[in-house]
Scaffold this active site. Structure first.
Site, PDB file in Angstrom:
ATOM      1  N   ASN A  57      80.481  -1.228  23.057  1.00  0.00           N
ATOM      2  CA  ASN A  57      81.041  -0.497  21.974  1.00  0.00           C
ATOM      3  C   ASN A  57      80.000  -0.015  21.025  1.00  0.00           C
ATOM      4  O   ASN A  57      79.454  -0.675  20.283  1.00  0.00           O
ATOM      5  CB  ASN A  57      82.128  -1.515  21.050  1.00  0.00           C
ATOM      6  CG  ASN A  57      82.482  -0.955  19.950  1.00  0.00           C
ATOM      7  OD1 ASN A  57      82.525   0.228  19.634  1.00  0.00           O
ATOM      8  ND2 ASN A  57      83.275  -1.837  19.071  1.00  0.00           N
ATOM      9  N   HIS A  72      90.427  -3.788  16.670  1.00  0.00           N
ATOM     10  CA  HIS A  72      89.373  -4.192  16.526  1.00  0.00           C
ATOM     11  C   HIS A  72      89.160  -4.492  14.766  1.00  0.00           C
ATOM     12  O   HIS A  72      89.862  -3.799  14.121  1.00  0.00           O
ATOM     13  CB  HIS A  72      88.174  -2.988  16.470  1.00  0.00           C
ATOM     14  CG  HIS A  72      86.753  -3.754  16.489  1.00  0.00           C
ATOM     15  ND1 HIS A  72      86.393  -3.823  15.469  1.00  0.00           N
ATOM     16  CD2 HIS A  72      85.966  -4.095  17.429  1.00  0.00           C
ATOM     17  CE1 HIS A  72      85.105  -4.453  15.528  1.00  0.00           C
ATOM     18  NE2 HIS A  72      84.686  -4.615  16.920  1.00  0.00           N
ATOM     19  N   GLU A 116      87.236 -12.029  19.301  1.00  0.00           N
ATOM     20  CA  GLU A 116      86.300 -11.491  18.162  1.00  0.00           C
ATOM     21  C   GLU A 116      86.576 -12.412  17.045  1.00  0.00           C
ATOM     22  O   GLU A 116      87.130 -11.720  16.180  1.00  0.00           O
ATOM     23  CB  GLU A 116      86.396 -10.255  18.372  1.00  0.00           C
ATOM     24  CG  GLU A 116      86.166  -9.175  19.273  1.00  0.00           C
ATOM     25  CD  GLU A 116      85.427  -8.233  19.203  1.00  0.00           C
ATOM     26  OE1 GLU A 116      84.387  -7.803  19.975  1.00  0.00           O
ATOM     27  OE2 GLU A 116      85.458  -7.303  18.173  1.00  0.00           O
ATOM     28  N   SER A 142      78.145 -10.801  18.038  1.00  0.00           N
ATOM     29  CA  SER A 142      76.990 -11.152  18.007  1.00  0.00           C
ATOM     30  C   SER A 142      76.535 -11.472  19.398  1.00  0.00           C
ATOM     31  O   SER A 142      75.589 -12.182  19.612  1.00  0.00           O
ATOM     32  CB  SER A 142      76.719 -12.079  16.913  1.00  0.00           C
ATOM     33  OG  SER A 142      76.630 -11.661  15.740  1.00  0.00           O
ATOM     34  N   GLY A 196      76.414  -4.170  18.226  1.00  0.00           N
ATOM     35  CA  GLY A 196      75.043  -3.819  18.131  1.00  0.00           C
ATOM     36  C   GLY A 196      73.930  -3.909  19.210  1.00  0.00           C
ATOM     37  O   GLY A 196      73.102  -2.949  19.132  1.00  0.00           O
TER      38      GLY A 196
HETATM   39  P1  PGA Z   1      78.523  -7.056  17.313  1.00  0.00           P
HETATM   40  O1  PGA Z   1      80.013  -6.172  17.347  1.00  0.00           O
HETATM   41  O2  PGA Z   1      78.087  -7.170  18.875  1.00  0.00           O
HETATM   42  O3  PGA Z   1      77.634  -5.974  16.735  1.00  0.00           O
HETATM   43  O4  PGA Z   1      78.630  -8.319  16.623  1.00  0.00           O
HETATM   44  C1  PGA Z   1      80.945  -6.754  18.216  1.00  0.00           C
HETATM   45  C2  PGA Z   1      82.101  -6.018  18.087  1.00  0.00           C
HETATM   46  O5  PGA Z   1      82.352  -5.421  16.966  1.00  0.00           O
HETATM   47  O6  PGA Z   1      82.924  -5.742  18.797  1.00  0.00           O
END
Ligand code: PGA
Length: 239
Positions: free
Chosen positions: A9, A89, A159, A201, A223
């Site tokens: 993403n 999301h 999530e 994360s 990220g």
């Molecule tokens: P992240 O985002 O890997 O930066 O924590 C995950 C997401 O928002 O789906």
């Protein structure tokens, strides 16, 4: 065995030049050992079409066409070859005030075009501390899937909101527990087995241990997927 799913993403990142070099770097390096889904921003969707990976959108509106300035419809996404759409999301829920009912309408619209929704659910830190994780997730599932005919035409993503972009992740046992809760809920209600991803994360250091959890079907990476080399190293680790 089903292939593990990796969703990148990219959120609201990359200029056109950066998107081009991202694509140049990954396009010949993604094998079919994994089901890789790349979700770039809307302007780059057509650029990313036609490779070994699948094309996913980060958002969609719930109606097919009309006077909705600035929105993009499921029909439009389908017409350019999008196969998956992230929906529910937490960033859309929190920043853009999308509620479960709107998410439910979006899922219906996505399914109408034979695309696969990737439905995100998860709890806040306060809810987890108060032992409300499963209640919160059940409420989200009930409302988001209301009046839907769910076959295996949907992918779920657990999530935890507190894990997104924070560098913190639940323990393997905590992840396994919520995965199972979601799978059991769907199985009891619809008598089907759906695939559930973990997101929040995920990075080079933890991807292997998370994806190896027995009931995790894949991961949704934010990220850590914005740098194409980083994405490729993560794919190498789990292939
Ligand atoms: P992240 O985002 O890997 O930066 O924590 C995950 C997401 O928002 O789906």
């Amino acid at each position: 065995m089903m292939k593990k799913i990796i969703v990148a993403n990219l959120k609201m990142n990359l200029t056109l030049a950066e998107a081009n070099s991202y694509l140049t770097n990954i396009k010949d390096k993604i094998t079919d050992q994994l089901e890789v889904i790349i979700c770039p921003s809307f302007p780059y969707l057509t650029l990313f079409k036609g490779y070994q990976f699948k094309l996913g959108a980060q958002n969609v509106f719930n109606l097919e066409k009309g006077s909705y300035t600035g929105e993009v419809s499921p029909v439009q996404l389908k017409s350019i070859g999008v196969e998956y759409v992230i929906v529910g999301h937490s960033e859309r829920r929190l920043i853009f005030k999308e509620d479960n009912q709107f998410i439910n309408e979006k899922i219906k619209a996505i399914l109408n075009q034979n695309m696969l929704p990737i439905l995100c659910v998860g709890e806040t830190l306060e809810e987890r501390s108060a032992n409300k994780t499963s209640t919160v997730i059940q409420t989200q599932l009930e409302a988001c899937l209301k009046d839907l005919n769910i076959t295996n035409n949907i992918i779920m993503a657990y999530e935890p909101i507190w894990a997104i972009g924070s560098g913190q992740t639940p323990t393997s046992d905590e992840i396994r527990e919520v995965m199972q809760f979601i799978k059991d809920y769907i199985n009891n209600k619809y008598q089907i087995n759906i695939r559930v991803l973990y997101g929040g994360s995920v990075n080079k250091d933890n991807i292997k241990s998370i994806i190896d959890i027995d009931n995790v079907d894949g991961v949704l990476i934010g990220g850590a997927s914005i740098d194409s080399n980083n994405l490729l190293s993560m794919l190498n680790l789990v292939e």
